[in-house]
Design an enzyme around this catalytic site. Structure first.
Site, short mmCIF file in Angstrom:
data_model
loop_
_atom_site.label_atom_id
_atom_site.label_comp_id
_atom_site.label_asym_id
_atom_site.label_seq_id
_atom_site.Cartn_x
_atom_site.Cartn_y
_atom_site.Cartn_z
N SER A 1 44.67 20.98 54.89
CA SER A 1 43.54 19.94 55.02
C SER A 1 43.74 18.88 53.87
O SER A 1 43.85 19.00 52.91
CB SER A 1 42.20 20.49 54.91
N TYR B 1 35.81 25.62 51.59
CA TYR B 1 36.78 25.24 52.69
C TYR B 1 37.73 24.64 51.74
O TYR B 1 39.07 24.91 51.72
CB TYR B 1 36.18 24.39 53.38
#
Length: 258
Positions: A138, A151
């Site tokens: 990401s 995350y």
């Protein structure tokens, strides 16, 4: 004999786009979802479009599913050439202050440990085919977004895993790479229960974070994954490729006086 790809979490969004592209490129694909029905529906769509797909129930949070999904792939096709680690336990995106210690531990285990164990389960078969692993990272590893610390930590761990496994497994001819998507237009916000109007406003807001002036589409990631899985990408390993519309490198304006 067709090459075979296992793409976890592949009934919508980025995972589905990767599965569709690999199938269009002539690979047999295994698509997974938390429900057998969801997986079957996605597989039927690919089969209906002239591809070859098998739908399997798989949950990244379930330890037993990690070996089962690899074994089922082997039972069906007799080989495994590409593993795409795309599935994510949604526990990773929760605000930390609302979670118990056990929930935090669960998030790290599901997303880091289980991604590693699935890769390890696939390893003996990837070794036979000189296959590849593609991990989905990401953009948050480059530019942190406040409010989702776990995350960011989880995705960073997956990227370090990419580099280390690429070194460990290069001798067997296995390539291991990662893709860092920017904001991609998927159903993720809706799946979290965000109303449609807010989803639209969110993407409008995040669009301006990208130097190229748009949020990405799932196909942007699908095409990169297909490249890494193909002969064209066979000399690439240990790479982390930003497919983020320039979000990571967006220039900040200088102060030019009033």
């Amino acid at each position: 004999n067709k090459r075979v790809a296992l793409i976890t979490g592949s009934t919508k969004g980025i995972g589905q786009s990767i599965a569709q592209k690999l199938a269009a490129d002539g690979m047999a694909v295994v698509v997974t979802s938390r429900t057998k029905e969801g997986a079957q529906q996605a597989a039927d769509g690919i089969n209906g479009a002239g591809g070859e797909a098998l739908g399997l129930k798989f949950n990244i949070e379930e330890r037993k599913d990690l070996t089962a999904v690899v074994e089922s792939t082997l039972d069906a096709f007799g080989r495994l050439d590409v593993l795409v680690n795309n599935a994510l336990s949604t526990s990773s995106a929760m605000p930390v202050d609302t979670l118990t210690d056990e929930q935090i531990e669960f998030a790290f285990t599901s997303n880091i440990t289980h991604t590693f164990l699935l890769s390890r389960a696939a390893y003996p078969y990837l070794k036979e085919t000189g296959g590849s692993v593609i991990n989905i990272g990401s953009v948050v590893v480059n530019r942190h977004f406040l409010g989702i610390p776990m995350y960011g930590i989880i995705k960073a761990a997956v990227l370090q895993m990419t580099k280390i496994l690429s070194a460990e497994w290069a001798g067997e001819g296995i390539t291991v790479n990662a893709i860092n998507p920017g904001f991609i237009r998927t159903s993720a916000f809706s799946d979290f229960g965000m109303p449609e109007e807010l989803v639209k406003k969110s993407y409008d807001f995040y669009r301006d974070y990208h130097s190229l002036g748009r949020v990405g589409e799932p196909a942007d990631i699908g095409k990169m994954a297909a490249y890494l899985a193909s002969e064209a990408g066979s000399f690439i390993t240990g790479a982390v490729i930003e497919v983020d519309g320039g979000l990571s490198t967006k220039g900040l304006p200088m102060y030019m006086g009033d």
